[in-house]
Design a protein around this motif. Structure first.
Motif, PDB file in Angstrom:
ATOM      1  N   THR A   8       9.332  77.640 -55.196  1.00 36.83           N
ATOM      2  CA  THR A   8       8.047  78.143 -55.969  1.00 36.83           C
ATOM      3  C   THR A   8       6.975  78.701 -54.747  1.00 36.83           C
ATOM      4  O   THR A   8       7.141  78.285 -53.562  1.00 36.83           O
ATOM      5  CB  THR A   8       7.232  77.259 -56.652  1.00 36.83           C
ATOM      6  OG1 THR A   8       6.977  76.021 -55.950  1.00 36.83           O
ATOM      7  CG2 THR A   8       8.128  76.662 -57.761  1.00 36.83           C
ATOM      8  N   LYS A   9       6.247  79.729 -54.970  1.00 34.91           N
ATOM      9  CA  LYS A   9       5.272  80.365 -54.060  1.00 34.91           C
ATOM     10  C   LYS A   9       4.174  79.198 -53.850  1.00 34.91           C
ATOM     11  O   LYS A   9       3.425  78.753 -54.970  1.00 34.91           O
ATOM     12  CB  LYS A   9       4.751  81.532 -54.620  1.00 34.91           C
ATOM     13  CG  LYS A   9       5.941  82.718 -54.662  1.00 34.91           C
ATOM     14  CD  LYS A   9       5.414  84.087 -54.983  1.00 34.91           C
ATOM     15  CE  LYS A   9       6.428  85.093 -55.180  1.00 34.91           C
ATOM     16  NZ  LYS A   9       5.945  86.551 -55.652  1.00 34.91           N
ATOM     17  N   ARG A  10       3.735  79.023 -52.682  1.00 36.42           N
ATOM     18  CA  ARG A  10       2.729  77.939 -52.394  1.00 36.42           C
ATOM     19  C   ARG A  10       1.864  78.526 -51.244  1.00 36.42           C
ATOM     20  O   ARG A  10       2.461  79.351 -50.481  1.00 36.42           O
ATOM     21  CB  ARG A  10       3.140  76.740 -52.040  1.00 36.42           C
ATOM     22  CG  ARG A  10       4.074  75.845 -53.167  1.00 36.42           C
ATOM     23  CD  ARG A  10       4.359  74.634 -52.838  1.00 36.42           C
ATOM     24  NE  ARG A  10       5.670  73.938 -53.569  1.00 36.42           N
ATOM     25  CZ  ARG A  10       6.263  72.851 -53.442  1.00 36.42           C
ATOM     26  NH1 ARG A  10       5.981  72.113 -52.319  1.00 36.42           N
ATOM     27  NH2 ARG A  10       7.124  72.507 -54.528  1.00 36.42           N
ATOM     28  N   GLY A  11       0.742  78.063 -51.067  1.00 38.96           N
ATOM     29  CA  GLY A  11       0.086  78.505 -49.847  1.00 38.96           C
ATOM     30  C   GLY A  11      -0.664  79.879 -50.254  1.00 38.96           C
ATOM     31  O   GLY A  11      -0.581  80.482 -51.078  1.00 38.96           O
ATOM     32  N   ARG A  12      -1.699  80.095 -49.100  1.00 39.55           N
ATOM     33  CA  ARG A  12      -2.365  81.283 -49.128  1.00 39.55           C
ATOM     34  C   ARG A  12      -1.625  82.538 -49.240  1.00 39.55           C
ATOM     35  O   ARG A  12      -1.654  83.708 -49.897  1.00 39.55           O
ATOM     36  CB  ARG A  12      -3.478  81.314 -48.170  1.00 39.55           C
ATOM     37  CG  ARG A  12      -4.533  80.293 -48.213  1.00 39.55           C
ATOM     38  CD  ARG A  12      -5.451  80.248 -46.967  1.00 39.55           C
ATOM     39  NE  ARG A  12      -6.497  79.435 -47.143  1.00 39.55           N
ATOM     40  CZ  ARG A  12      -7.620  79.299 -46.450  1.00 39.55           C
ATOM     41  NH1 ARG A  12      -7.759  80.181 -45.251  1.00 39.55           N
ATOM     42  NH2 ARG A  12      -8.410  78.376 -46.832  1.00 39.55           N
ATOM     43  N   ARG A  13      -0.280  82.313 -48.440  1.00 37.87           N
ATOM     44  CA  ARG A  13       0.713  83.664 -48.122  1.00 37.87           C
ATOM     45  C   ARG A  13       1.557  83.724 -49.337  1.00 37.87           C
ATOM     46  O   ARG A  13       1.954  84.620 -49.532  1.00 37.87           O
ATOM     47  CB  ARG A  13       1.193  83.592 -47.025  1.00 37.87           C
ATOM     48  CG  ARG A  13       0.467  83.476 -45.753  1.00 37.87           C
ATOM     49  CD  ARG A  13       0.993  83.614 -44.394  1.00 37.87           C
ATOM     50  NE  ARG A  13       2.395  83.358 -44.438  1.00 37.87           N
ATOM     51  CZ  ARG A  13       3.157  83.158 -43.231  1.00 37.87           C
ATOM     52  NH1 ARG A  13       2.595  83.844 -42.074  1.00 37.87           N
ATOM     53  NH2 ARG A  13       4.511  83.042 -43.228  1.00 37.87           N
ATOM     54  N   GLY A  14       1.700  82.772 -50.175  1.00 40.05           N
ATOM     55  CA  GLY A  14       2.485  82.791 -51.105  1.00 40.05           C
ATOM     56  C   GLY A  14       4.035  82.858 -51.096  1.00 40.05           C
ATOM     57  O   GLY A  14       4.852  83.212 -51.765  1.00 40.05           O
ATOM     58  N   ASP A  15       4.335  82.227 -49.936  1.00 41.48           N
ATOM     59  CA  ASP A  15       5.770  82.078 -49.607  1.00 41.48           C
ATOM     60  C   ASP A  15       6.492  81.222 -50.188  1.00 41.48           C
ATOM     61  O   ASP A  15       5.974  80.055 -50.598  1.00 41.48           O
ATOM     62  CB  ASP A  15       5.897  81.603 -47.845  1.00 41.48           C
ATOM     63  CG  ASP A  15       5.354  82.732 -47.006  1.00 41.48           C
ATOM     64  OD1 ASP A  15       5.388  83.890 -47.386  1.00 41.48           O
ATOM     65  OD2 ASP A  15       4.757  82.143 -45.953  1.00 41.48           O
ATOM     66  N   PRO A  16       7.792  81.423 -50.719  1.00 41.51           N
ATOM     67  CA  PRO A  16       8.529  80.471 -51.739  1.00 41.51           C
ATOM     68  C   PRO A  16       8.831  79.309 -50.735  1.00 41.51           C
ATOM     69  O   PRO A  16       9.075  79.456 -49.622  1.00 41.51           O
ATOM     70  CB  PRO A  16       9.664  81.364 -52.018  1.00 41.51           C
ATOM     71  CG  PRO A  16       9.740  82.281 -50.974  1.00 41.51           C
ATOM     72  CD  PRO A  16       8.405  82.822 -50.411  1.00 41.51           C
ATOM     73  N   GLU A  17       8.750  78.241 -51.333  1.00 43.57           N
ATOM     74  CA  GLU A  17       8.945  76.844 -50.943  1.00 43.57           C
ATOM     75  C   GLU A  17       9.987  76.078 -51.831  1.00 43.57           C
ATOM     76  O   GLU A  17       9.562  76.047 -52.847  1.00 43.57           O
ATOM     77  CB  GLU A  17       7.952  76.059 -50.395  1.00 43.57           C
ATOM     78  CG  GLU A  17       7.008  76.700 -49.339  1.00 43.57           C
ATOM     79  CD  GLU A  17       5.641  75.878 -48.888  1.00 43.57           C
ATOM     80  OE1 GLU A  17       5.671  74.674 -49.151  1.00 43.57           O
ATOM     81  OE2 GLU A  17       4.631  76.625 -48.287  1.00 43.57           O
ATOM     82  N   PRO A  18      10.847  75.175 -50.997  1.00 39.82           N
ATOM     83  CA  PRO A  18      11.515  74.515 -51.992  1.00 39.82           C
ATOM     84  C   PRO A  18      11.108  73.222 -52.526  1.00 39.82           C
ATOM     85  O   PRO A  18       9.653  72.797 -51.882  1.00 39.82           O
ATOM     86  CB  PRO A  18      13.003  74.119 -50.914  1.00 39.82           C
ATOM     87  CG  PRO A  18      12.265  74.131 -49.705  1.00 39.82           C
ATOM     88  CD  PRO A  18      11.136  74.962 -49.636  1.00 39.82           C
ATOM     89  N   THR A  19      11.574  72.646 -53.365  1.00 41.48           N
ATOM     90  CA  THR A  19      11.218  71.158 -53.827  1.00 41.48           C
ATOM     91  C   THR A  19      11.336  70.223 -52.936  1.00 41.48           C
ATOM     92  O   THR A  19      11.816  70.520 -51.773  1.00 41.48           O
ATOM     93  CB  THR A  19      11.875  70.872 -55.215  1.00 41.48           C
ATOM     94  OG1 THR A  19      13.294  70.624 -54.607  1.00 41.48           O
ATOM     95  CG2 THR A  19      11.995  72.144 -56.265  1.00 41.48           C
ATOM     96  N   ASP A  20      10.877  69.197 -53.174  1.00 45.30           N
ATOM     97  CA  ASP A  20      10.952  68.062 -52.115  1.00 45.30           C
ATOM     98  C   ASP A  20      12.422  67.815 -51.849  1.00 45.30           C
ATOM     99  O   ASP A  20      13.128  67.457 -50.839  1.00 45.30           O
ATOM    100  CB  ASP A  20      10.217  66.779 -52.513  1.00 45.30           C
ATOM    101  CG  ASP A  20       8.536  67.067 -52.271  1.00 45.30           C
ATOM    102  OD1 ASP A  20       8.190  67.371 -51.322  1.00 45.30           O
ATOM    103  OD2 ASP A  20       7.918  66.887 -53.275  1.00 45.30           O
ATOM    104  N   ILE A  21      13.293  67.945 -52.861  1.00 46.08           N
ATOM    105  CA  ILE A  21      14.790  67.346 -52.883  1.00 46.08           C
ATOM    106  C   ILE A  21      15.292  68.859 -52.178  1.00 46.08           C
ATOM    107  O   ILE A  21      16.342  68.661 -51.322  1.00 46.08           O
ATOM    108  CB  ILE A  21      15.180  67.284 -54.342  1.00 46.08           C
ATOM    109  CG1 ILE A  21      14.765  65.782 -54.851  1.00 46.08           C
ATOM    110  CG2 ILE A  21      16.867  67.365 -54.398  1.00 46.08           C
ATOM    111  CD1 ILE A  21      15.366  64.841 -54.145  1.00 46.08           C
TER     112      ILE A  21
END
Length: 331
Positions: A40-53
């Motif tokens: 999902t996109k997170r942070g100000r830049r909206g970079d996709p990041e994985p779940t914790d798993i």
């Protein structure tokens, strides 16, 4: 035994790590795949990041130097589009922990040994998505973790193992999740090894004793000061780290991050009208005293929206009109 692990949040990471270690240390077991939610996109830049798993699976893949690392699958939901990919892994057992989706019978039919689930409550109590906050809100004296067989009805499968542990009444959802994560991983390893020996005996749940917990929304964090101090204390702990509990000082949102009941009966410096939400004064050992519908609540850490969190003494240095004000649940 070829294992597919399904999970997404941080609470499931120790279980994934335990299965990875088992796969590397015992050639009777092989972690062949990890099923998690999409990046999902997170942070100000909206970079996709994985779940914790997903992040943990990336990190663990480097440990599988002498064998193929687990295949990661990140579908929107485990429907027909992912069945072929799962079937190609030839898994024997599905292990789930907080994956966030219900597995249908056709999906479970891909696993000769079926599926098992790690659930952080003493089933049949607190079936559903939020058992840890529910135990805190219920002011339980103990809780635990359960390993159960996956079944068509949510959290209703046979119980394979349970571990109980006491609560001291100061846990937050964050701290209790850490405990349940570690204990769940240990119990999971025992059950998986018992399954390999065909010695895991299940027992049916008593559905008459089942209770259910609901999904939490942001609005659940709004404090109603007409409730009792003990109830408000449990609510603040249950909703840490999300959605956090908030009230209003005038029109400004104010998060109450930490507090509790005063250690001893206290005398407020400025009694004021005893309306719920009234800031009565301070107690040097307990914090800022707020009148509730039943007793006094002591606030120890708080935060205006868009400002940093502060200990109560530091907060009062910048909020000199706070004593005597009335906190409300609505603007």
């Amino acid at each position: 035994m070829r294992i597919l692990f399904a999970g997404s949040p941080a609470i499931a990471v120790p279980s994934l790590e335990a299965l990875a270690r088992l796969s590397l240390e015992d050639d009777r077991f092989r972690l062949v795949g990890v099923l998690t939610n999409p990046d999902t996109k997170r942070g100000r830049r909206g970079d996709p990041e994985p779940t914790d798993i997903g992040a943990a699976a990336d990190r663990l893949s480097g440990d599988f130097a002498d064998m193929p690392p687990p295949v990661q699958l990140k579908p929107e939901k485990p429907d027909g589009a992912v069945w072929e990919a799962v079937a190609a892994l030839k898994p024997d057992l599905l292990v789930s922990f907080a994956y966030g989706h219900i597995f249908g019978p056709r999906f479970l039919s891909l696993f000769p040994l079926g599926g098992i689930n790690v659930h952080p409550s003493l089933l049949p109590k607190y079936r559903g998505a939020t058992p840890i906050p529910a135990a805190i809100l219920g002011r339980e004296r103990e809780t635990g973790v359960t390993i159960q067989r996956l079944a068509p009805e949510m959290d209703a499968g046979d119980i394979l193992a349970q571990e109980r542990f006491p609560l001291n009444g100061r846990e937050t959802t964050l701290s209790l999740s850490h405990i349940a994560a570690e204990k769940g991983a240990e119990l999971l390893l025992t059950v998986v090894q018992d399954l390999a020996l065909d010695s895991a005996a299940g027992r049916r749940q008593n559905n008459d004793e089942a209770t259910y917990c609901s999904v939490i929304s942001k609005e659940d964090g709004l404090i109603d000061w007409s409730q009792g101090a003990a109830e408000i204390d449990a609510k603040i702990r249950a909703y840490t780290p999300w959605p956090l509990c908030r009230t209003f000082h005038g029109e400004e949102p104010l998060y109450i991050l930490e507090g509790g009941l005063p250690e001893e009966p206290v005398q407020a410096e400025n009694a004021g009208p005893l309306l719920p939400g009234t800031v009565l004064g301070i107690d040097r050992n307990s914090g800022i005293l707020v009148q509730t519908g039943d007793g006094v609540f002591a606030v120890r850490r708080l935060q205006y929206a868009a400002k940093k969190a502060l200990a109560w003494r530091d907060f009062l240095n910048g909020a000199r009109d706070f004593i005597g004000a009335r906190l409300t649940g609505l603007v």
